[in-house]
Design an enzyme around this catalytic site. Structure first.
Site, PDB file in Angstrom:
ATOM      1  CG  LEU A 140      -0.991  -5.093  -9.927  1.00  0.00           C
ATOM      2  CD1 LEU A 140      -0.987  -4.349  -8.626  1.00  0.00           C
ATOM      3  CD2 LEU A 140      -0.955  -4.157 -11.109  1.00  0.00           C
ATOM      4  N   GLY A 141       0.837  -8.289 -12.706  1.00  0.00           N
ATOM      5  CA  GLY A 141       1.977  -8.833 -13.433  1.00  0.00           C
ATOM      6  C   GLY A 141       2.745  -7.655 -14.018  1.00  0.00           C
ATOM      7  CG  ASN A 160       8.038   0.436 -18.696  1.00  0.00           C
ATOM      8  OD1 ASN A 160       7.655  -0.576 -19.266  1.00  0.00           O
ATOM      9  ND2 ASN A 160       9.301   0.659 -18.403  1.00  0.00           N
ATOM     10  CG  LEU A 161       2.876   1.066 -13.972  1.00  0.00           C
ATOM     11  CD1 LEU A 161       2.467   0.260 -12.747  1.00  0.00           C
ATOM     12  CD2 LEU A 161       1.662   1.548 -14.733  1.00  0.00           C
ATOM     13  CE1 TYR A 203       9.000  -7.288 -13.264  1.00  0.00           C
ATOM     14  CE2 TYR A 203       9.200  -7.601 -10.896  1.00  0.00           C
ATOM     15  CZ  TYR A 203       8.612  -6.976 -11.982  1.00  0.00           C
ATOM     16  OH  TYR A 203       7.622  -6.036 -11.796  1.00  0.00           O
ATOM     17  NE  ARG A 228      11.490  -0.411 -21.847  1.00  0.00           N
ATOM     18  CZ  ARG A 228      12.313  -0.976 -22.723  1.00  0.00           C
ATOM     19  NH1 ARG A 228      12.063  -0.872 -24.036  1.00  0.00           N
ATOM     20  NH2 ARG A 228      13.345  -1.696 -22.315  1.00  0.00           N
ATOM     21  CG  HIS A 258      -0.236   0.242   2.515  1.00  0.00           C
ATOM     22  ND1 HIS A 258       0.574  -0.727   3.101  1.00  0.00           N
ATOM     23  CD2 HIS A 258      -0.186   1.314   3.339  1.00  0.00           C
ATOM     24  CE1 HIS A 258       1.064  -0.262   4.229  1.00  0.00           C
ATOM     25  NE2 HIS A 258       0.631   0.984   4.407  1.00  0.00           N
ATOM     26  NE  ARG A 259       4.462   3.028   5.005  1.00  0.00           N
ATOM     27  CZ  ARG A 259       5.330   2.915   6.018  1.00  0.00           C
ATOM     28  NH1 ARG A 259       6.374   2.096   5.891  1.00  0.00           N
ATOM     29  NH2 ARG A 259       5.164   3.598   7.128  1.00  0.00           N
TER      30      ARG A 259
END
Ligand SMILES: NC(=O)C1=CN([C@@H]2O[C@H](COP(=O)(O)OP(=O)(O)OC[C@H]3O[C@@H](n4cnc5c(N)ncnc54)[C@H](OP(=O)(O)O)[C@@H]3O)[C@@H](O)[C@H]2O)C=CC1
Ligand SMILES: C[C@H]1O[C@H](OP(=O)(O)OP(=O)(O)OC[C@H]2O[C@@H](n3cnc4c(=O)[nH]c(N)nc43)[C@H](O)[C@@H]2O)[C@@H](O)[C@@H](O)C1=O
EC number: 1.1.1.271
Length: 313
Positions: A106-107, A166-167, A137, A210, A12-13
């Protein structure tokens, strides 16, 4: 999800977890439960079991993971595969053992083959060699997907898996060595501007492409899919636009107002050449991204400055 449902946001952080919490709270969900990494290490099967048995959770957003950019992934593959397999296994298995109604896993788009046809459709999974820099990963993420699908098939659970591109956004990781490219460039250009450095070093050739999705968009998509999707197949989450690392660096340079030069360090890895995802399925399910990269970059730079003022840098 019912407004009084008990919702556990694992991680959550983090970049994603904190965005999911912000969105849930804004929508009026009040029965949220979380534990920090220090309070509950998700690699400890017994402690995870005690937590799930005590809390009687209805919904789980599994946004806890060991996460990092290309350098971290290629430097610590053993930690990435071990910790992520343990976190996934423990949270998914205890969710089943304690009757969680629905879980969102979440993948990541790094699960797809290095040379998959672009834009990448969900059906490309396991259709070719993975990118070496984040294979450990990616294997852990693919295992998480297969765990969800296997529990659904054998036990009739409702565990859905989403594959974000990508986030970036608030509470991102800005560490020079372990971060992803966008936060790394925000910090590099900011510090170069403050120090009047003559140039900024960008890793690789600048040629890879990207796709970037703001974490607030991702959180909105995750909550939307938790409410409207119950299929066994994975769902890509992206914006449907890509740019080169060179173009990204130019954009960050402009937002921050840096006037020096950009140098490329081709001794650093480029990673996969492209990984834009096909979002036909996501759009058909009724969700589309809203935050453009230009808007998102400005917001992220502001968040970065706010964080600095908080830590007194
Ligand atoms: N960032 C990105 O570009 C992308 C991320 N994703 C996925 O989204 C999810 C979240 O990523 P993101 O928010 O960026 O990552 P962050 O590193 O920002 O957040 C991960 C969170 O998980 C927590 N965590 C890590 N290990 C443990 C552990 N052993 N026990 C308990 N908590 C733990 C971290 O706590 P602490 O920091 O205290 O250790 C942190 O709060 C991941 O599954 C990732 O694979 C997918 C695609 C792209
Ligand atoms: C989301 C996805 O993210 C990861 O994959 P990635 O997209 O290759 O990761 P990245 O963001 O670190 O790099 C993207 C590109 O950018 C270039 N680049 C330039 N300069 C910097 C720089 O200063 N830092 C970083 N990190 N990259 C840089 C870098 O050389 C590369 O060409 C997976 O590990 C995995 O975590 C995953 O799921």
């Amino acid at each position: 999800m019912e407004k009084d449902a008990k919702i556990y946001v694992a991680g959550h952080r983090g970049l994603v977890g904190s965005a999911i919490v912000r969105n849930l709270e804004a929508q009026g969900f009040r029965n949220l439960v979380f534990r920090t990494h220090a309070e509950l290490d998700l690699t400890d099967y017994r402690k995870v079991g005690a937590f799930f048995q005590n809390e009687s959770i209805d919904y789980v957003f599994l946004a806890a993971a060991k996460v990092g950019g290309i350098m971290a992934n290629s430097s610590y593959p053993a930690e990435f595969i071990k910790e992520n397999l343990m976190i996934e296994t423990h949270v998914i298995d205890w969710s089943y053992k304690t009757g969680v109604k629905k879980l969102l896993f979440l993948g990541s788009t790094c699960i797809y083959p290095k040379f998959a046809e672009q834009p990448i459709k969900e059906t490309e999974l396991l259709n070719g060699q993975l990118e070496a820099t984040n294979e450990a990963y990616a294997i852990a993420k693919i295992t998480g997907i297969k765990m969800c699908q296997s529990y659904n098939a054998q036990y009739g659970t409702h565990y859905i898996s989403v594959m974000p591109t990508n986030l970036y956004g608030p509470n991102d990781n800005y560490d020079y060595m372990t971060s992803h490219v966008l936060p790394a460039l925000v910090r590099k250009f900011y510090e170069a501007k403050m120090n009047h450095d003559p140039y900024v070093v960008v890793w690789g050739t600048g040629r890879p492409k990207r796709e970037f999705l703001h974490s607030d968009d991702l959180a909105d998509a995750c909550i939307y899919l938790m409410n409207h999707y119950d299929g066994n197949e994975i769902v890509n989450i992206g914006v449907g636009k890509e740019l080169t690392i060179r173009e990204l660096a130019e954009k960050v340079k402009e937002v921050i107002g840096y006037t020096g030069d950009i140098h490329f360090d081709s001794s650093k890895p480029d990673g996969t050449p492209r990984k834009i995802v096909d979002v036909t399925k996501l759009h058909a399910l009724g969700w589309k991204a809203n935050i453009s990269l230009d808007q998102g970059l400005k917001r992220t730079y502001q968040d970065f400055l706010n964080t600095l003022s908080k830590v007194g840098n």
